[in-house]
Motif scaffolding. Structure first.
Motif: not given
Length: 512
Positions: A389-411
């Motif tokens: 199953p890929l359900g956990e991978s789906v959740v982690r995909h969006f968690e990574r998108q959240d991280y990248l959205r709020v993290t600039d290059d310095a961070a």
């Protein structure tokens, strides 16, 4: 085809007790997914999925309880009542309509198919006779009476959706277009309340049977199209295996949505945002048109409602002739006369020509209501094997998108990362050469992605164990390869972002 359906009324203690006795009889006979495989053997088991019954009939020539149940509920063969009585409570099954008497024999009124739950549960999926495998043509074929209202059982689409669905505990879940109730059954394991809807009242009856026979809590069953039955209610999880087939007309309720082209899938996606709680997921299967003069990626991006992140994966593309032939066979039209078949084929091609459709894509759509001003929308083609199953991978995909959205290059350079589990490195080049032509990182889990990286990217990923900030790792690599560390810090964040986005690297929280 008989329109009769069994009863399994959770409000009636006597009916509930009879259903439980039937359930216990199925367990006692080992009428389960594992028991079925043991009895039939792999070749006969696989043949059933191809609508071939002869191997299974040969494997059930004995008179044991399991053979009897397979003949009754999977192969839809009548058996002597005395033989059935040795396998299950015949009086209960006759009273509730699971069986009907025909002389000194009994026969099943529905298909009951063993189905293994994600944690080893023994479940049973109920569907109309002949509709569990091989499409609505059935394993023996059913009559055309009420064919438009047929309810299918387990198929590749339903198991795919169950596998990709996020399984985090939720308060409220909605199974839109429940059919035989497979998604509602899964949702009942992690949702406090499950609502299941369908335009076909027969499907709601069968979904109730699936839930009751599998020992799941009853769902709130509502009749109607799309979101009409739920008003303005919101949910933490919406799942749907809708009637997504792009067809001329709406002959078959289980597959034809009744809207032109791919409008039903588009409408479902666009309306879902209003019914998602904050942070909620909507996950569905869909078909979409590849239209002349339009980029399919952009077309699907336009479906995504505001305030929602999206991950859309195209798994397969068929040209319009392949697509038409697939669904003509599904409806049994290939068995019609030559002129009738040709006329129906022609109608499909007329529909595609009018809509300038050159091909049809199939895949998964996942929305998450993030409320972000700059939503993350990923539209990609991935026809390669994945690990369900890929359900956990789906959740982690969006968690990574959240991280990248709020993290600039310095961070990003100040952050720490670890290499995801079961990522391996492959070096490709001529035999005996000192250096590889390129390096590939490959996932052996989840989406099983592979991506090319340069020497710096491979070295960076290999060192990531969560102990050092990314910037310090790059400084060490710069010293090793003789490169200016400032320039390396400037050019590497884009590569790190790609590795994070695709799941090769996982951010490590400060508290870890």
């Amino acid at each position: 085809m008989s329109t009769h359906l069994p009863t399994a009324d959770d409000r009636d203690p006597d009916s509930s007790a009879r259903t439980e006795r039937l359930r216990q009889a199925l367990l006692a006979a080992d009428f389960t997914a594992d028991g079925l495989l043991d009895l039939l053997g792999a070749p006969a088991y696989a043949a059933l999925a191809r609508s071939e019954t002869v191997p299974a009939l040969r494997a059930t020539r004995g008179d044991g309880p399991l053979e009897t149940l397979v003949r009754l509920f999977l192969l839809q063969r009548p058996v002597a009542e005395r033989r059935a009585a040795a396998a299950l409570p015949v009086a209960d099954c006759l009273a509730d309509g699971w069986l009907v008497r025909d002389g000194d024999e009994v026969r099943a009124t529905v298909d009951v198919r063993p189905y293994g739950g994600p944690e080893g549960q023994d479940w049973w999926i109920v569907s109309d006779l002949g509709c569990a495998v091989g499409g609505a043509g059935g394993i023996r074929g059913v009559g055309e009476t009420d064919r438009a209202q047929l309810v299918l059982g387990v198929g590749g689409a339903s198991t795919t959706l169950a596998g990709i669905t996020a399984r985090t505990p939720v308060a409220r879940a909605l199974d839109l277009g429940t059919g035989s109730g497979i998604q509602a059954l899964h949702a009942a394991q992690h949702a406090t309340r499950v609502t299941a809807t369908d335009l076909n009242p027969r499907a709601l009856r069968i979904a109730a049977l699936t839930l009751a026979l599998s020992g799941a809590a009853p769902a709130d069953l509502r009749e109607g199209s799309l979101f009409a039955p739920v008003g303005e209610e919101t949910y933490d999880l919406i799942v749907s295996n809708p009637p997504f087939v792009i067809s001329p007309g709406a002959r078959l309720t289980y597959r034809d949505g009744g809207m032109g082209g791919d409008d039903l899938c588009r409408t479902l996606v666009q309306q879902s945002a209003a019914h998602l709680a904050d942070g909620g997921y909507c996950q569905l299967l869909a078909n979409w048109q590849h239209v002349e003069g339009e980029e399919w990626h952009d077309r699907l991006r336009s479906w995504v409602p505001s305030g929602c992140d999206a991950w859309i994966v195209q798994r397969e593309v068929q040209d319009i002739t392949q697509y038409a032939e697939l669904w003509l066979r599904d409806a049994g039209d290939h068995r019609a006369g030559g002129e009738e078949y040709a006329a129906r084929y022609d109608a499909w091609l007329d529909e595609f020509e009018a809509r300038k459709t050159k091909a049809v894509g199939f895949g998964w759509i996942t929305l998450r209501k993030s409320g972000a001003d700059s939503p993350s929308i990923t539209v990609e083609e991935w026809p390669h094997p994945v690990e369900q199953p890929l359900g956990e991978s789906v959740v982690r995909h969006f968690e990574r998108q959240d991280y990248l959205r709020v993290t600039d290059d310095a961070a990003l350079l100040a952050g720490r990362f670890r290499l995801a589990d079961e990522v391996v490195q492959e070096q490709v080049g001529l035999p005996g050469s000192e250096d590889p032509e390129h390096v590939v990182l490959r996932q052996n889990r989840g989406m099983r992605r592979a991506t090319k990286v340069d020497t710096v990217g491979a070295g960076f990923a290999g060192v990531c164990d969560g102990s050092l900030p990314a910037g310090r790792i790059l400084d060490a690599i710069a010293q090793l390869v003789g490169e200016d560390p400032v320039l390396l810090r400037d050019r590497t964040p884009a590569s790190i972002r790609m590795l994070i986005e695709q799941g090769f690297l996982e951010p490590v929280a400060a508290e870890d």
